[in-house]
Design a protein around this motif. Structure first.
Motif, short mmCIF file in Angstrom:
data_model
loop_
_atom_site.label_atom_id
_atom_site.label_comp_id
_atom_site.label_asym_id
_atom_site.label_seq_id
_atom_site.Cartn_x
_atom_site.Cartn_y
_atom_site.Cartn_z
N VAL A 129 0.85 -1.20 0.00
CA VAL A 129 0.00 0.00 0.00
C VAL A 129 0.88 1.25 0.00
CG1 VAL A 129 -1.65 1.35 1.36
CG2 VAL A 129 -1.99 -1.11 1.08
N VAL A 130 1.90 1.25 0.86
CA VAL A 130 2.81 2.39 0.94
C VAL A 130 3.56 2.59 -0.37
CG1 VAL A 130 4.91 3.24 2.07
CG2 VAL A 130 3.05 2.25 3.44
N ALA A 131 4.03 1.49 -0.97
CA ALA A 131 4.77 1.58 -2.23
C ALA A 131 3.89 2.13 -3.35
CB ALA A 131 5.30 0.20 -2.62
N ALA A 132 2.57 1.91 -3.25
CA ALA A 132 1.64 2.40 -4.26
C ALA A 132 1.21 3.84 -3.99
CB ALA A 132 0.41 1.50 -4.31
N GLY A 133 1.76 4.44 -2.91
CA GLY A 133 1.44 5.82 -2.61
C GLY A 133 0.32 6.02 -1.62
N GLY A 134 -0.19 4.92 -1.04
CA GLY A 134 -1.27 5.01 -0.08
C GLY A 134 -0.76 5.20 1.34
N THR A 135 -1.68 5.06 2.30
CA THR A 135 -1.38 5.26 3.71
C THR A 135 -1.76 4.03 4.50
OG1 THR A 135 -1.85 7.62 3.48
CG2 THR A 135 -1.77 6.74 5.72
N SER A 136 -0.90 3.63 5.42
CA SER A 136 -1.17 2.50 6.32
C SER A 136 -0.97 2.97 7.75
CB SER A 136 -0.23 1.33 6.01
OG SER A 136 -0.46 0.26 6.90
N ILE A 137 -1.90 2.59 8.63
CA ILE A 137 -1.84 3.01 10.04
C ILE A 137 -1.47 1.83 10.92
CG2 ILE A 137 -3.07 4.07 11.96
CD1 ILE A 137 -5.09 5.18 9.95
N GLU A 192 0.45 9.38 2.77
CA GLU A 192 1.50 9.69 3.75
C GLU A 192 2.37 8.49 4.08
OE1 GLU A 192 1.90 12.90 7.28
OE2 GLU A 192 0.16 11.59 7.40
N GLY A 193 2.14 7.36 3.44
CA GLY A 193 2.95 6.18 3.73
C GLY A 193 2.55 5.55 5.05
N LEU A 194 3.52 5.00 5.76
CA LEU A 194 3.25 4.35 7.05
C LEU A 194 3.22 5.40 8.15
CD1 LEU A 194 2.88 1.76 8.75
CD2 LEU A 194 5.37 1.68 8.96
N VAL A 195 2.15 5.36 8.96
CA VAL A 195 2.04 6.25 10.12
C VAL A 195 1.61 5.43 11.33
CG1 VAL A 195 1.42 8.20 8.64
CG2 VAL A 195 -0.40 6.85 9.72
N ILE A 196 1.77 6.02 12.50
CA ILE A 196 1.33 5.41 13.75
C ILE A 196 0.19 6.24 14.31
CG2 ILE A 196 1.99 5.17 16.20
CD1 ILE A 196 4.72 4.19 15.25
N MET A 197 -0.81 5.56 14.90
CA MET A 197 -1.82 6.27 15.68
C MET A 197 -1.77 5.76 17.11
SD MET A 197 -5.91 6.92 15.12
CE MET A 197 -5.65 8.19 13.88
N ASP A 198 -1.81 6.70 18.04
CA ASP A 198 -1.73 6.39 19.47
C ASP A 198 -3.08 5.89 19.95
OD1 ASP A 198 -1.12 6.25 22.15
OD2 ASP A 198 -1.17 8.41 22.49
N THR A 199 -3.26 4.57 19.95
CA THR A 199 -4.52 3.97 20.37
C THR A 199 -4.26 2.94 21.47
OG1 THR A 199 -4.54 2.02 18.90
CG2 THR A 199 -5.27 4.12 17.96
N PRO A 200 -5.29 2.62 22.26
CA PRO A 200 -5.11 1.57 23.28
C PRO A 200 -5.18 0.19 22.67
CG PRO A 200 -7.36 2.36 23.31
CD PRO A 200 -6.63 3.21 22.30
N GLY A 201 -4.93 -0.83 23.49
CA GLY A 201 -5.01 -2.20 23.02
C GLY A 201 -6.43 -2.71 22.89
N ASN A 202 -7.40 -2.01 23.47
CA ASN A 202 -8.80 -2.39 23.34
C ASN A 202 -9.20 -2.29 21.87
OD1 ASN A 202 -11.79 -1.29 23.14
ND2 ASN A 202 -11.68 -2.52 25.01
N ASP A 203 -9.60 -3.41 21.28
CA ASP A 203 -9.76 -3.46 19.83
C ASP A 203 -10.84 -2.53 19.29
OD1 ASP A 203 -7.70 -5.39 19.54
OD2 ASP A 203 -9.11 -6.96 20.15
#
Length: 387
Positions: free
Chosen positions: A174-182, A274-285
């Motif tokens: 997804v990132v290589a294709a120009g998309g965003t992964s969280i 934006e490529g690969l990003v992180i979101m600050d979330t809890p472990g609760n699914d």
């Protein structure tokens, strides 16, 4: 590779075309449910928040509500409030308007004259929106328009060995294709944060990775608790995971090998391409999936070694397992089997390609099993007790 979606007035692209009946607080949730039951093509959720919250918790709730309405899978929103909650109608509507320019209507139960009159008014608004939404046609778009959320829940050792590496391979594509992964779940970075930090695009992102993991642990210490005592969960341990570090080393595989370009706070709007990003979330699914949906993800890919039925009212959730026994036992819930990687029948690259193909099929309209079963669980992260 391309997919077919719906272009929204704000420029983003949805893969579903629903009208959201949005309860602005717990006191409006049942009314929103009654409204949605009468309008085919609408979705809603049980909002347990929206009142009796301190400012920081109210902001989390506001971000999720605004993000849900702004998510490109939503055509338009009918806001339903009681009238006296902390998350006042005007505040919620303003937060939504700051994120998107899509259609929006408002109903206040106390001002409408009670539940029945509010329901009648909102049903009319919602049916009109559904009729408008039905006129839209899917158009072809590049993968770069996709924001894909990744989640890991009910883990066992096969999650880190097969399912998460397959998700990581898909994420890299997804990132290589120009998309965003969280990449989500801060609690499951602990013990592996140094590995993620080495992949940061710059020092600011590097420092933010350490900041969110430290902040997460400090929240627990402030009330005399230790997150490491509650993680791994009993189910993780029963599946064979022995330490939090072991769980974290499996979880971070969801992010593949791409550079980490940004770190977002819970439920904040994620930029496209934006490529690969992180979101600050809890472990609760459910709370983690809710944050990524609020951030704009159109699809979520969710690994579970033990098996999980969780879905979302806003985004299709693709379930993947690396455990062949779980896949056989929970065929009603699991969409993708990554176990062939463990047995040498498929490579991680092949599974990544297969999983990306399923993401594209899902974006094109293929129902996930969670969607077919009608799973719409929602939770919103909290930091404090109720006022």
């Amino acid at each position: 590779m391309t997919f077919y979606g719906y272009r929204r007035p704000d420029g983003r692209v949805g893969v579903r075309n629903k009208v959201l009946i949005l309860p602005t607080s717990v006191c409006a949730s049942d009314t929103a449910r009654i409204i949605s039951q009468q309008v085919e093509g609408s979705v809603t959720f049980n909002n347990q928040q929206g009142c009796s919250q301190v400012a920081v918790d109210q902001q989390l709730t506001m971000d999720v509500m605004a993000g849900y309405a702004a998510n490109p899978n939503i055509y338009g929103t009918v806001l339903v409030s009681l009238g006296c909650e902390n998350c006042q109608m005007d505040l919620v509507a303003q937060a939504i308007s700051e994120r998107t320019c899509k259609p929006m209507q408002r109903v206040i139960i106390q001002e409408a004259g009670g539940t029945l009159k509010a329901v009648e008014q909102a049903v009319r608004y919602a049916k009109q929106m559904v009729a408008e939404a039905s006129l839209l046609q899917r158009e072809e778009f590049p993968i770069s328009e996709l924001i894909v959320g990744t989640e890991c829940g009910g883990s066992d050792p096969t999650s880190g060995l097969a399912a998460n590496p397959a998700i990581g391979a898909m994420s890299d594509l997804v990132v290589a294709a120009g998309g965003t992964s969280i990449l989500s779940e801060t609690s499951e970075f602990i013990g592996a944060e140094h590995i993620l930090a080495r992949r940061a695009a710059n020092k600011r992102v590097h420092d933010r990775i350490y900041e969110i993991t430290t902040r997460f642990e400090e929240h627990f210490h402030a009330v005399g608790e230790d997150v490491r005592q509650g993680n791994p969960s009993p189910g993780n341990k029963a599946g064979g995971i022995t330490t939090l570090e072991e769980k974290s080393l499996g979880c971070i595989h969801n992010g593949g090998h791409s550079i980490i370009n940004e770190v977002y706070d819970y439920g904040k709007q994620v930029k496209s391409r934006e490529g690969l990003v992180i979101m600050d979330t809890p472990g609760n699914d459910p709370a983690s999936v809710a944050a990524m949906a609020a951030g704009g993800a159109q699809v979520v890919v969710f690994s579970s070694g033990r098996g999980s039925p969780i879905g979302s009212p806003i985004v299709p959730v693709i379930k993947i397992t690396g455990n062949k026994i779980t896949f056989a036992n929970m065929e009603d819930n699991i969409d993708f089997n990554a176990a062939p990687l463990i047995y040498g029948e498929r490579t991680v690259e092949e599974l990544g390609q297969d999983l990306l193909a399923m993401v594209v099929e899902t974006a094109n309209g293929r129902q996930t099993k969670a969607e077919a079963l009608g799973y719409t669980e929602t939770a919103i992260a909290r930091l404090c007790n109720y006022v």
